[in-house]
Design a protein around this motif. Structure first.
Motif, PDB file in Angstrom:
ATOM      1  N   LEU A   1       0.802  -1.227   0.000  1.00 50.60           N
ATOM      2  CA  LEU A   1       0.000   0.000   0.000  1.00 50.60           C
ATOM      3  C   LEU A   1       0.833   1.275   0.000  1.00 50.60           C
ATOM      4  CD1 LEU A   1      -2.802  -0.990   2.555  1.00 50.60           C
ATOM      5  CD2 LEU A   1      -2.861  -1.103   0.049  1.00 50.60           C
ATOM      6  N   GLY A   2       2.071   1.184   0.488  1.00 51.93           N
ATOM      7  CA  GLY A   2       2.867   2.391   0.628  1.00 51.93           C
ATOM      8  C   GLY A   2       4.148   2.406  -0.176  1.00 51.93           C
ATOM      9  N   LEU A   3       5.044   1.463   0.114  1.00 52.20           N
ATOM     10  CA  LEU A   3       6.367   1.480  -0.513  1.00 52.20           C
ATOM     11  C   LEU A   3       6.305   1.223  -2.011  1.00 52.20           C
ATOM     12  CD1 LEU A   3       9.442   1.628  -0.243  1.00 52.20           C
ATOM     13  CD2 LEU A   3       9.430  -0.845   0.228  1.00 52.20           C
ATOM     14  N   PHE A   4       5.544   0.227  -2.433  1.00 55.43           N
ATOM     15  CA  PHE A   4       5.532  -0.117  -3.852  1.00 55.43           C
ATOM     16  C   PHE A   4       4.936   0.993  -4.711  1.00 55.43           C
ATOM     17  CE2 PHE A   4       5.580  -4.997  -2.974  1.00 55.43           C
ATOM     18  CZ  PHE A   4       6.870  -4.876  -2.496  1.00 55.43           C
ATOM     19  N   PRO A   5       3.803   1.613  -4.341  1.00 56.25           N
ATOM     20  CA  PRO A   5       3.311   2.748  -5.134  1.00 56.25           C
ATOM     21  C   PRO A   5       4.304   3.910  -5.166  1.00 56.25           C
ATOM     22  CG  PRO A   5       1.563   1.878  -3.745  1.00 56.25           C
ATOM     23  CD  PRO A   5       2.825   1.198  -3.310  1.00 56.25           C
ATOM     24  N   PHE A   6       4.978   4.154  -4.039  1.00 58.50           N
ATOM     25  CA  PHE A   6       6.002   5.212  -3.978  1.00 58.50           C
ATOM     26  C   PHE A   6       7.101   4.957  -5.001  1.00 58.50           C
ATOM     27  CE2 PHE A   6      10.209   6.317  -2.319  1.00 58.50           C
ATOM     28  CZ  PHE A   6      10.096   7.695  -2.135  1.00 58.50           C
ATOM     29  N   LEU A   7       7.593   3.718  -5.045  1.00 55.42           N
ATOM     30  CA  LEU A   7       8.666   3.396  -5.983  1.00 55.42           C
ATOM     31  C   LEU A   7       8.171   3.371  -7.429  1.00 55.42           C
ATOM     32  CD1 LEU A   7      10.524   0.590  -3.990  1.00 55.42           C
ATOM     33  CD2 LEU A   7      11.382   2.880  -4.534  1.00 55.42           C
ATOM     34  N   ALA A   8       6.959   2.874  -7.644  1.00 53.43           N
ATOM     35  CA  ALA A   8       6.415   2.815  -9.002  1.00 53.43           C
ATOM     36  C   ALA A   8       6.270   4.209  -9.591  1.00 53.43           C
ATOM     37  CB  ALA A   8       5.073   2.100  -8.983  1.00 53.43           C
TER      38      ALA A   8
ATOM     39  N   PRO B   1       9.486   4.199 -12.871  1.00 56.08           N
ATOM     40  CA  PRO B   1       8.579   3.398 -13.715  1.00 56.08           C
ATOM     41  C   PRO B   1       9.229   2.138 -14.271  1.00 56.08           C
ATOM     42  CG  PRO B   1       8.401   5.730 -14.236  1.00 56.08           C
ATOM     43  CD  PRO B   1       9.576   5.595 -13.312  1.00 56.08           C
ATOM     44  N   THR B   2      10.540   2.169 -14.495  1.00 51.23           N
ATOM     45  CA  THR B   2      11.210   0.999 -15.060  1.00 51.23           C
ATOM     46  C   THR B   2      11.260  -0.173 -14.067  1.00 51.23           C
ATOM     47  OG1 THR B   2      13.363   1.853 -14.363  1.00 51.23           O
ATOM     48  CG2 THR B   2      12.627   2.390 -16.609  1.00 51.23           C
ATOM     49  N   ALA B   3      10.950   0.100 -12.806  1.00 48.43           N
ATOM     50  CA  ALA B   3      10.975  -0.958 -11.789  1.00 48.43           C
ATOM     51  C   ALA B   3       9.665  -1.736 -11.740  1.00 48.43           C
ATOM     52  CB  ALA B   3      11.269  -0.362 -10.418  1.00 48.43           C
ATOM     53  N   ALA B   4       8.724  -1.429 -12.641  1.00 46.27           N
ATOM     54  CA  ALA B   4       7.398  -2.062 -12.608  1.00 46.27           C
ATOM     55  C   ALA B   4       7.466  -3.593 -12.606  1.00 46.27           C
ATOM     56  CB  ALA B   4       6.554  -1.570 -13.777  1.00 46.27           C
ATOM     57  N   PRO B   5       8.289  -4.234 -13.448  1.00 47.05           N
ATOM     58  CA  PRO B   5       8.342  -5.708 -13.415  1.00 47.05           C
ATOM     59  C   PRO B   5       8.820  -6.255 -12.071  1.00 47.05           C
ATOM     60  CG  PRO B   5       9.288  -4.860 -15.452  1.00 47.05           C
ATOM     61  CD  PRO B   5       9.096  -3.680 -14.544  1.00 47.05           C
ATOM     62  N   THR B   6       9.785  -5.567 -11.477  1.00 47.24           N
ATOM     63  CA  THR B   6      10.286  -6.000 -10.164  1.00 47.24           C
ATOM     64  C   THR B   6       9.189  -5.896  -9.118  1.00 47.24           C
ATOM     65  OG1 THR B   6      12.564  -5.349 -10.658  1.00 47.24           O
ATOM     66  CG2 THR B   6      11.947  -5.482  -8.328  1.00 47.24           C
ATOM     67  N   ILE B   7       8.489  -4.780  -9.111  1.00 45.43           N
ATOM     68  CA  ILE B   7       7.431  -4.571  -8.125  1.00 45.43           C
ATOM     69  C   ILE B   7       6.306  -5.579  -8.318  1.00 45.43           C
ATOM     70  CG2 ILE B   7       5.661  -2.931  -7.361  1.00 45.43           C
ATOM     71  CD1 ILE B   7       7.715  -0.698  -7.997  1.00 45.43           C
TER      72      ILE B   7
ATOM     73  N   ARG C   1       6.590  -8.583  -9.525  1.00 48.32           N
ATOM     74  CA  ARG C   1       7.079  -9.871  -9.015  1.00 48.32           C
ATOM     75  C   ARG C   1       6.997  -9.909  -7.491  1.00 48.32           C
ATOM     76  NH1 ARG C   1      12.932 -12.964  -9.891  1.00 48.32           N
ATOM     77  NH2 ARG C   1      12.930 -13.983  -7.837  1.00 48.32           N
ATOM     78  N   LEU C   2       7.373  -8.815  -6.839  1.00 45.89           N
ATOM     79  CA  LEU C   2       7.327  -8.782  -5.379  1.00 45.89           C
ATOM     80  C   LEU C   2       5.896  -8.896  -4.868  1.00 45.89           C
ATOM     81  CD1 LEU C   2      10.016  -6.028  -4.695  1.00 45.89           C
ATOM     82  CD2 LEU C   2      10.212  -8.474  -4.209  1.00 45.89           C
ATOM     83  N   ARG C   3       4.953  -8.264  -5.559  1.00 47.23           N
ATOM     84  CA  ARG C   3       3.541  -8.388  -5.159  1.00 47.23           C
ATOM     85  C   ARG C   3       3.075  -9.844  -5.273  1.00 47.23           C
ATOM     86  NH1 ARG C   3       0.741  -3.699  -4.458  1.00 47.23           N
ATOM     87  NH2 ARG C   3       1.548  -1.768  -5.407  1.00 47.23           N
ATOM     88  N   GLU C   4       3.469 -10.495  -6.353  1.00 49.29           N
ATOM     89  CA  GLU C   4       3.083 -11.900  -6.541  1.00 49.29           C
ATOM     90  C   GLU C   4       3.718 -12.780  -5.456  1.00 49.29           C
ATOM     91  OE1 GLU C   4       4.307 -12.786 -10.483  1.00 49.29           O
ATOM     92  OE2 GLU C   4       2.671 -11.660 -11.433  1.00 49.29           O
ATOM     93  N   GLU C   5       4.948 -12.473  -5.104  1.00 50.13           N
ATOM     94  CA  GLU C   5       5.606 -13.241  -4.042  1.00 50.13           C
ATOM     95  C   GLU C   5       4.911 -13.014  -2.703  1.00 50.13           C
ATOM     96  OE1 GLU C   5       9.768 -12.353  -4.102  1.00 50.13           O
ATOM     97  OE2 GLU C   5      10.119 -13.461  -5.965  1.00 50.13           O
ATOM     98  N   HIS C   6       4.425 -11.808  -2.466  1.00 51.52           N
ATOM     99  CA  HIS C   6       3.668 -11.544  -1.243  1.00 51.52           C
ATOM    100  C   HIS C   6       2.451 -12.467  -1.160  1.00 51.52           C
ATOM    101  CE1 HIS C   6       5.188  -7.204  -0.224  1.00 51.52           C
ATOM    102  NE2 HIS C   6       6.137  -8.116  -0.191  1.00 51.52           N
ATOM    103  N   GLU C   7       1.768 -12.635  -2.279  1.00 55.38           N
ATOM    104  CA  GLU C   7       0.588 -13.511  -2.299  1.00 55.38           C
ATOM    105  C   GLU C   7       0.990 -14.956  -2.016  1.00 55.38           C
ATOM    106  OE1 GLU C   7      -1.424 -12.959  -5.972  1.00 55.38           O
ATOM    107  OE2 GLU C   7      -1.928 -10.858  -5.586  1.00 55.38           O
ATOM    108  N   HIS C   8       2.093 -15.376  -2.603  1.00 57.71           N
ATOM    109  CA  HIS C   8       2.569 -16.743  -2.378  1.00 57.71           C
ATOM    110  C   HIS C   8       2.945 -16.957  -0.914  1.00 57.71           C
ATOM    111  CE1 HIS C   8       4.551 -20.546  -2.945  1.00 57.71           C
ATOM    112  NE2 HIS C   8       5.722 -20.052  -2.573  1.00 57.71           N
ATOM    113  N   ILE C   9       3.665 -15.999  -0.342  1.00 54.45           N
ATOM    114  CA  ILE C   9       4.078 -16.123   1.057  1.00 54.45           C
ATOM    115  C   ILE C   9       2.866 -16.070   1.980  1.00 54.45           C
ATOM    116  CG2 ILE C   9       5.325 -14.939   2.911  1.00 54.45           C
ATOM    117  CD1 ILE C   9       7.422 -14.224   0.711  1.00 54.45           C
TER     118      ILE C   9
END
Length: 282
Positions: A208-215, A219-225, A227-235
């Motif tokens: 809710l906070g860090l990822f939107p801030f970085l996005a 903008p080029t970090a979108a694929p990384t972010i 992936r991290l969101r998907e990993e959050h769901e998996h964890i």
């Protein structure tokens, strides 16, 4: 032990604790430890003491006024009776808390959980000749947590290392319980569930906070972010499986889920540090 010797010992622990963000060696090595700062009952002057603690859910921890089995309550206990607002340093975080002395069944159940994890608490109680108080320290909400770091990137590493350390302690506790047999035990279940809750809150805060801030700024970090969101769901799914395993009371099942979570979480934390810390500290 003379008071001046205790004071010197405590000061050494305090300095090591702060220098290593909560990690200490010697007598307290491998223990869950905080620095508790209270205001003197008569003087109001601040006093900091290393104190062992027990996890107890999302918003509070428990400390036990054993004084090593001495016949008198420790000074920090008298201080917080007079001034219940205290400061807690966990290594990763520093926060204000409100002290509440537990009583009746709540106190007895909490103390029994402590004895279940370490028989030394029972020895202290027998030696003390007094009812050893158990105190809940309720975190006082006041905005974002005060992370003991000098930059946003360093803050990520500090918080991650705190999760790593707690998970390592839980794994050790699981191994001992598996070897000794019997059910998990109340405190070990609380330790696991508290960890799960803390990890959920951390990932929710990032989503809710860090990822939107970085996005927004990178903008080029979108694929990384993504992936991290998907990993959050998996964890999150692994955390739910761990919760279910804890409910079975079977140490072997719970241990298996802890090991699985450890492997997946470490890969996630490492990937996040490799890709986000350079962006945050650019």
């Amino acid at each position: 032990m003379p008071n001046d010797t205790i004071s010197d010992f405590n000061q050494q622990v305090i300095e090591e604790f702060r220098a290593n963000r909560g990690r200490v060696g010697g007598y307290f090595e491998g223990a869950r430890l905080i620095l508790l700062t209270t205001s003197g009952a008569r003087t109001g002057a601040e006093h900091t003491t290393p104190v062992a603690y027990l996890p107890d859910g999302a918003d509070r921890i428990l400390v036990i006024a054993s004084a090593g089995g001495a016949p008198r309550h420790p000074a920090w206990y008298h201080n917080l009776l007079a001034h219940p607002q205290v400061t807690v340093e966990s290594g990763a975080f520093t926060y204000q808390a409100r002290a509440e002395v537990l009583s009746g069944d709540e106190r007895d159940q909490a103390f029994a959980r402590a004895v279940e994890t370490d028989a030394g608490w029972a020895e202290y109680q027998e030696r003390a000749g007094r009812v050893i108080p158990v105190v809940a320290l309720h975190e006082i909400a006041g905005g974002p947590p005060n992370i003991n770091a000098g930059s946003m990137g360093e803050a990520i590493k500090v918080v991650h290392d705190a999760f790593r350390r707690e998970l390592s302690l839980i794994r050790e506790e699981m191994n001992k319980k598996t070897q000794s047999g019997g059910p998990l035990g109340a405190q070990l279940r609380v330790n696991c569930l508290t960890f799960c809750h803390g990890l959920h809150n951390h990932h929710t805060g990032e989503d809710l906070g860090l990822f939107p801030f970085l996005a927004d700024r990178h903008p080029t970090a979108a694929p990384t972010i993504e992936r991290l969101r998907e990993e959050h769901e998996h964890i999150a799914a692994l955390v739910e499986e761990l919760r279910a395993a804890i409910g079975t009371q079977d140490p072997a099942i719970a241990r298996s889920e802890v090991e699985r979570l450890t492997t997946e979480l470490e890969a996630h934390l490492t990937y996040e540090e490799q890709h986000l810390i350079p962006l945050l500290d650019a």
